[in-house]
Design an enzyme around this catalytic site. Structure first.
Site, PDB file in Angstrom:
ATOM      1  N   ARG A  22       0.835  -1.209   0.000  1.00  5.66           N
ATOM      2  CA  ARG A  22       0.000   0.000   0.000  1.00  5.66           C
ATOM      3  C   ARG A  22       0.869   1.259   0.000  1.00  5.66           C
ATOM      4  O   ARG A  22       0.639   2.196  -0.793  1.00  5.66           O
ATOM      5  CB  ARG A  22      -0.887  -0.025   1.255  1.00  5.66           C
ATOM      6  N   ARG A  73       7.552 -19.891  -3.406  1.00  3.43           N
ATOM      7  CA  ARG A  73       8.967 -20.255  -3.530  1.00  3.43           C
ATOM      8  C   ARG A  73       9.086 -20.613  -5.008  1.00  3.43           C
ATOM      9  O   ARG A  73       8.234 -21.304  -5.551  1.00  3.43           O
ATOM     10  CB  ARG A  73       9.311 -21.466  -2.678  1.00  3.43           C
ATOM     11  N   CYS A  74      10.104 -20.166  -5.654  1.00  3.56           N
ATOM     12  CA  CYS A  74      10.164 -20.327  -7.102  1.00  3.56           C
ATOM     13  C   CYS A  74      11.519 -20.914  -7.517  1.00  3.56           C
ATOM     14  O   CYS A  74      12.484 -20.176  -7.724  1.00  3.56           O
ATOM     15  CB  CYS A  74       9.933 -18.957  -7.753  1.00  3.56           C
ATOM     16  N   GLY A 103      12.442 -11.861   2.306  1.00  2.81           N
ATOM     17  CA  GLY A 103      13.518 -12.168   3.246  1.00  2.81           C
ATOM     18  C   GLY A 103      14.829 -12.442   2.538  1.00  2.81           C
ATOM     19  O   GLY A 103      14.989 -12.134   1.349  1.00  2.81           O
ATOM     20  N   ASP A 129      11.021 -14.187  10.644  1.00  2.47           N
ATOM     21  CA  ASP A 129      12.270 -14.722  11.219  1.00  2.47           C
ATOM     22  C   ASP A 129      13.223 -13.625  11.701  1.00  2.47           C
ATOM     23  O   ASP A 129      14.143 -13.904  12.456  1.00  2.47           O
ATOM     24  CB  ASP A 129      12.998 -15.597  10.187  1.00  2.47           C
ATOM     25  N   LYS A 215       8.645 -24.048  42.004  1.00  2.00           N
ATOM     26  CA  LYS A 215       8.017 -23.715  40.713  1.00  2.00           C
ATOM     27  C   LYS A 215       7.393 -24.995  40.180  1.00  2.00           C
ATOM     28  O   LYS A 215       8.101 -25.909  39.790  1.00  2.00           O
ATOM     29  CB  LYS A 215       9.091 -23.230  39.724  1.00  2.00           C
TER      30      LYS A 215
HETATM   31  P1  ADP Z   1      12.613 -15.672   2.040  1.00  2.39           P
HETATM   32  O1  ADP Z   1      12.711 -14.568   1.054  1.00  2.39           O
HETATM   33  O2  ADP Z   1      11.431 -15.535   2.945  1.00  2.39           O
HETATM   34  O3  ADP Z   1      13.918 -15.909   2.768  1.00  2.39           O
HETATM   35  P2  ADP Z   1      13.116 -18.108   0.453  1.00  2.39           P
HETATM   36  O4  ADP Z   1      14.418 -18.403   1.095  1.00  2.39           O
HETATM   37  O5  ADP Z   1      12.191 -19.228   0.201  1.00  2.39           O
HETATM   38  O6  ADP Z   1      12.260 -17.019   1.231  1.00  2.39           O
HETATM   39  O7  ADP Z   1      13.429 -17.412  -0.959  1.00  2.39           O
HETATM   40  C1  ADP Z   1      12.387 -16.967  -1.793  1.00  2.39           C
HETATM   41  C2  ADP Z   1      12.698 -17.221  -3.235  1.00  2.39           C
HETATM   42  O8  ADP Z   1      13.863 -16.475  -3.627  1.00  2.39           O
HETATM   43  C3  ADP Z   1      13.055 -18.665  -3.599  1.00  2.39           C
HETATM   44  O9  ADP Z   1      11.923 -19.465  -3.763  1.00  2.39           O
HETATM   45  C4  ADP Z   1      13.785 -18.456  -4.910  1.00  2.39           C
HETATM   46  O10 ADP Z   1      12.869 -18.238  -5.958  1.00  2.39           O
HETATM   47  C5  ADP Z   1      14.523 -17.151  -4.667  1.00  2.39           C
HETATM   48  N1  ADP Z   1      15.938 -17.430  -4.312  1.00  2.39           N
HETATM   49  C6  ADP Z   1      16.436 -17.822  -3.126  1.00  2.39           C
HETATM   50  N2  ADP Z   1      17.785 -17.997  -3.200  1.00  2.39           N
HETATM   51  C7  ADP Z   1      18.137 -17.711  -4.471  1.00  2.39           C
HETATM   52  C8  ADP Z   1      19.375 -17.690  -5.213  1.00  2.39           C
HETATM   53  N3  ADP Z   1      20.526 -18.005  -4.617  1.00  2.39           N
HETATM   54  N4  ADP Z   1      19.326 -17.330  -6.508  1.00  2.39           N
HETATM   55  C9  ADP Z   1      18.170 -16.997  -7.112  1.00  2.39           C
HETATM   56  N5  ADP Z   1      16.985 -17.003  -6.493  1.00  2.39           N
HETATM   57  C10 ADP Z   1      16.957 -17.346  -5.198  1.00  2.39           C
END
Ligand code: ADP
Length: 321
Positions: A22, A73-74, A103, A129, A215
């Protein structure tokens, strides 16, 4: 020429992501930018799935947990082809700046993408986290802490009535920021975090000493990453004679209406992110350091690990005597 800012939420969701979407939308729109919201995290960039965000379309979401843009997650983003597709889509959509709300993992992805795209990328730390290097706090952390504390306060009622010890598992597969803050603020007798190796003998001793002190109940807060919490609970029962139960707070910690604190951080981080892009600055991650809104380079965030201040654990131990 109208300039364009993209927004994406990626990785684990966190309460306050919507407040950040937003704020980015309204701040950028006020400056005459077109705002595109990419859907389902990096997946949306790879498949060019986005929607136009306007000041009106982000109305009524400041109080909502989760993310209206969805997240994922991709795995494909960890491949060069995936990154390339995302970079090509950003170019095709004329995206000048991209705000990545997520994150550590999302920022590692952002760093890879930054090497392939001309768009200015700015990260906004949002994760329950609280493990993003360069920021004392992340969006969503305070909400998750409060959710867990409210749950554990209820558990303590039954712990007292039945004179039981409860092992309460909170989220945190790799890091113990949530467990440490929750443990201290519920008055836990023991806090177990992944950063510190567990001394089970010491746990047994603490439980027995507490019983000897009168306790009759207790709370042990354990981050999920410390191991099999059911086994830990069973061992404590077997070795101390206390009646021990396990309670897992679970996914509730990831949802819920963001606290005022999480909304405030979301708004302040968004303001810094939009300002950076306006100034033509990219490859940064915004953050909070000693009460001030700051930013550091994306590389620095990805290269370093935020450390848990173990003084919190010491203080919690002293306060629980
Ligand atoms: P967060 O951002 O909450 O820490 P994740 O660790 O699952 O969550 O990361 C989110 C997404 O970021 C992953 O699903 C992936 O698509 C991408 N990602 C994570 N590490 C890498 C990397 N080393 N290179 C490219 N993409 C990454």
């Amino acid at each position: 020429m109208v300039k364009t800012i993209g927004v994406v939420t990626s990785g684990g969701d966190a309460p306050g992501m919507n407040a950040a979407i937003r704020a980015v939308t309204r701040l950028a729109s006020a400056l005459g930018f077109r705002v595109l919201g990419f859907e389902r995290g990096w997946e949306g960039l790879i498949n060019n799935l986005f929607r136009l965000l306007t000041p009106r379309s982000v109305g009524g979401i400041i109080q909502l947990g989760g993310t209206i843009l969805l997240t994922s997650r991709c795995p494909e983003f960890k491949t060069w082809e995936g990154i390339r597709k995302a970079a090509d889509n950003l170019a095709a959509d004329n995206v000048d700046g991209l705000v990545v709300i997520g994150g550590e993992g999302s920022f590692r992805g952002a760093l890879e993408l930054s090497r392939e795209t001309g768009a200015l990328i700015v990260g906004v730390p949002a994760t329950i986290d609280n493990d993003v290097y360069g920021s004392d706090e992340t969006i969503g952390f305070d909400t998750a802490v409060n959710t867990a504390v409210a749950e554990i306060d209820k558990i303590r009622d039954t712990a007292i009535s039945h004179e039981r010890v409860f092992v309460v598992e909170v989220m945190g597969r790799r890091r113990g920021f949530l467990a440490a803050t929750v443990g201290l603020t519920v008055g836990a007798e023991v806090i177990l975090v992944p950063e510190v190796s567990i001394d089970m003998e010491e746990v047994f001793r603490t439980v027995k000493e507490n019983a000897a002190k009168g306790k009759r109940s207790g709370i042990i807060v354990a981050a999920e990453g410390v191991g099999d919490t059911r086994r830990i609970a069973e061992e404590i029962e077997a070795k101390t004679g206390a009646e021990v139960r396990l309670s897992i707070v679970g996914y509730a910690q990831r949802g819920g209406s963001p606290t005022a604190r999480s909304r405030l951080l979301a708004s302040l981080f968004a303001e810094e992110a939009v300002q950076l892009i306006m100034q033509g600055v990219g490859n940064r991650v915004v953050g909070l350091q000693k009460g001030l809104i700051t930013n550091i380079s994306l590389e620095e965030t990805c290269k370093n690990q935020k450390t848990l201040d173990t003084r919190l654990l010491k203080l919690a131990k002293t306060l629980a005597t």
